[in-house]
Design an enzyme around this catalytic site. Structure first.
Site, PDB file in Angstrom:
ATOM      1  N   THR A   1     -15.042  21.253 -69.934  1.00 49.39           N
ATOM      2  CA  THR A   1     -14.077  21.352 -68.714  1.00 49.39           C
ATOM      3  C   THR A   1     -13.042  22.435 -69.073  1.00 49.39           C
ATOM      4  O   THR A   1     -12.186  22.211 -70.144  1.00 49.39           O
ATOM      5  CB  THR A   1     -13.561  20.342 -67.963  1.00 49.39           C
ATOM      6  OG1 THR A   1     -14.528  19.521 -67.392  1.00 49.39           O
ATOM      7  CG2 THR A   1     -12.611  20.494 -66.879  1.00 49.39           C
TER       8      THR A   1
ATOM      9  N   HIS B   1     -25.151  14.868 -65.129  1.00 47.70           N
ATOM     10  CA  HIS B   1     -23.694  14.136 -66.001  1.00 47.70           C
ATOM     11  C   HIS B   1     -24.079  12.590 -65.496  1.00 47.70           C
ATOM     12  O   HIS B   1     -23.295  12.267 -64.413  1.00 47.70           O
ATOM     13  CB  HIS B   1     -22.675  14.842 -65.676  1.00 47.70           C
ATOM     14  CG  HIS B   1     -21.480  14.450 -66.483  1.00 47.70           C
ATOM     15  ND1 HIS B   1     -21.825  13.758 -67.771  1.00 47.70           N
ATOM     16  CD2 HIS B   1     -20.288  15.032 -66.633  1.00 47.70           C
ATOM     17  CE1 HIS B   1     -20.570  13.718 -68.649  1.00 47.70           C
ATOM     18  NE2 HIS B   1     -19.599  14.519 -67.793  1.00 47.70           N
TER      19      HIS B   1
ATOM     20  N   ASN C   1     -19.297   9.383 -69.330  1.00 48.56           N
ATOM     21  CA  ASN C   1     -18.101   9.836 -69.386  1.00 48.56           C
ATOM     22  C   ASN C   1     -17.435   9.499 -68.056  1.00 48.56           C
ATOM     23  O   ASN C   1     -16.115   9.774 -67.508  1.00 48.56           O
ATOM     24  CB  ASN C   1     -17.640  11.155 -69.530  1.00 48.56           C
ATOM     25  CG  ASN C   1     -18.318  11.785 -70.714  1.00 48.56           C
ATOM     26  OD1 ASN C   1     -18.709  10.883 -71.736  1.00 48.56           O
ATOM     27  ND2 ASN C   1     -17.874  12.862 -70.940  1.00 48.56           N
TER      28      ASN C   1
ATOM     29  N   TYR D   1     -18.056   9.421 -64.595  1.00 45.61           N
ATOM     30  CA  TYR D   1     -18.429   9.908 -63.380  1.00 45.61           C
ATOM     31  C   TYR D   1     -19.362   9.375 -62.423  1.00 45.61           C
ATOM     32  O   TYR D   1     -19.627   8.356 -62.906  1.00 45.61           O
ATOM     33  CB  TYR D   1     -18.352  11.529 -63.597  1.00 45.61           C
ATOM     34  CG  TYR D   1     -17.471  12.181 -64.444  1.00 45.61           C
ATOM     35  CD1 TYR D   1     -16.224  12.424 -63.829  1.00 45.61           C
ATOM     36  CD2 TYR D   1     -17.504  12.651 -65.743  1.00 45.61           C
ATOM     37  CE1 TYR D   1     -15.134  12.987 -64.467  1.00 45.61           C
ATOM     38  CE2 TYR D   1     -16.478  13.447 -66.294  1.00 45.61           C
ATOM     39  CZ  TYR D   1     -15.220  13.352 -65.794  1.00 45.61           C
ATOM     40  OH  TYR D   1     -14.229  13.930 -66.609  1.00 45.61           O
TER      41      TYR D   1
ATOM     42  N   ASN E   1     -12.292   7.325 -68.711  1.00 50.97           N
ATOM     43  CA  ASN E   1     -12.125   7.209 -67.079  1.00 50.97           C
ATOM     44  C   ASN E   1     -12.682   5.752 -66.655  1.00 50.97           C
ATOM     45  O   ASN E   1     -13.120   5.532 -65.673  1.00 50.97           O
ATOM     46  CB  ASN E   1     -13.078   8.140 -66.590  1.00 50.97           C
ATOM     47  CG  ASN E   1     -12.788   9.719 -66.531  1.00 50.97           C
ATOM     48  OD1 ASN E   1     -11.559   9.753 -66.497  1.00 50.97           O
ATOM     49  ND2 ASN E   1     -13.513  10.541 -66.667  1.00 50.97           N
TER      50      ASN E   1
END
Length: 355
Positions: free
Chosen positions: A24, A173, A176, A178, A233
């Protein structure tokens, strides 16, 4: 094992076994890929495969400032500039589709969007915005209709990225912390319907989405990223049935026929706890196809150790930020330039295309 030997990946012939990991960088003004981003990826086209920064298939999945999307005509046109730039240098490129789910703040989201997640559980901690940091939004638990709509958004974004923008494929994805990972992980998924509880139910959203994306663009253009034992996260890093969860995912993804599984190792870059099983080996044994992994790779020797462990391709992340010619530097054992952490997520070319 030679890191610099070519590798066949589906219909693609990669020049080497080095994969530029998704990073990112927050340069997509108004969430639209631009010429600056095309330059950035073109500079790094010597990687065997580039996987782009996380890109949302929906306005609801925009979690951070200035991250790109793939749901509007302008965004698809922007991604075509990127694809053309990389292909002009002989590179190969996949777009990572990343719906951030509950990892967002209202200040980061487009007008009219809604924060969705498997369950209405707010993530701990704060997230950066243009105005500073803010608590994560309290998400809405997704209805069955919202689940179906979101899956369709992934499929449509993948179709447009390949057919209109000319990308070589997409990566889902599911790592992580998400949205896809939020379904897999029991810490964020406390549903009591067919999408929660058992291993089969918690993986259902991911597998259904993968099938829909494969149906649109073909199994040889779809990869997936997983992060077993990841704590980033506000994920639960270990839990009952973790190994069985990822073995089941590997088995089912093999049946679907996806091109590769990309396993994130969060122990160095993210400070996650050590693995309690050899989960990379287990995933490789049950998936049987191409498996990508890495973690703290900044020398040829470290990269080749990943290959010698039985995996197929090696991802490298942050060293690519400040070393666009990373492949040549690793091959020649040239000293790497350190990245400027202060410019990781800022707009503009400084710390982006000026190394």
């Amino acid at each position: 094992m030679n890191l610099f030997e070519p590798q066949t990946l589906g219909q693609l012939k990669l020049d080497n076994k080095i994969v530029m990991a998704p990073l990112t960088r927050s340069r997509a003004i108004n969430n639209i890929p631009n010429e600056l981003m095309a330059t950035y990826y073109r500079q790094r086209a010597s990687a065997g495969l580039i996987i782009t920064e996380g890109t949302s298939p929906s306005p609801n999945g925009i979690g951070y400032p200035r991250i790109p999307g793939a749901y509007s005509d302008e965004q698809i046109e922007g991604w075509k500039k990127v694809a053309d730039a990389v292909h002009a240098e002989g590179g190969k490129i996949f777009v990572q589709l990343m719906h951030t789910g509950r990892i967002t703040a209202r200040a980061n989201m487009p007008e009219g969007s809604i924060t969705l997640a498997p369950s209405a559980i707010q993530a701990a901690g704060e997230i950066f915005t243009e105005q500073g940091t803010a608590p994560h939004e309290i998400p809405k638990a997704m209805s069955l209709k919202e689940i179906e709509t979101t899956q369709s958004e992934y499929a449509l974004a993948a179709k447009r990225l390949v057919n209109e923008a000319g990308m070589d494929g997409v990566e889902l994805h599911a790592a992580n912390g998400y949205l896809m990972n939020q379904f897999i992980n029991p810490g964020s998924n406390q549903r009591e319907d067919q999408y929660g509880g058992s291993v089969q139910n918690r993986t259902r959203f991911v597998l259904e989405t993968a099938r829909k994306v494969v149906a649109e663009i073909g199994e040889d253009k779809v990869g997936i990223r997983l992060s077993p034992y990841g704590a980033f996260n506000d994920m639960q890093s270990d839990y009952d049935q973790l190994e069985n969860t990822f073995i089941y995912l590997a088995q089912q993804l093999a049946k679907i026929g996806v091109l590769y599984v990309h396993v994130v190792d969060q122990r160095v870059a993210f400070g996650a706890p050590d693995f309690t099983t050899d989960i990379k080996k287990a995933i490789k044994e049950h998936f049987k196809g191409i498996v990508i992994s890495g973690g703290d790779v900044d020398t040829r020797e470290k990269g080749e150790a990943i290959l010698e462990s039985g995996l197929d391709l090696v991802y490298v992340g942050r060293p690519f930020i400040s070393n666009p010619d990373l492949v040549a530097k690793l091959q020649n054992e040239t000293e790497l330039v350190s990245p400027d952490f202060d410019t990781f997520y800022t707009p503009g070319e400084k710390g982006y295309t000026d190394y």
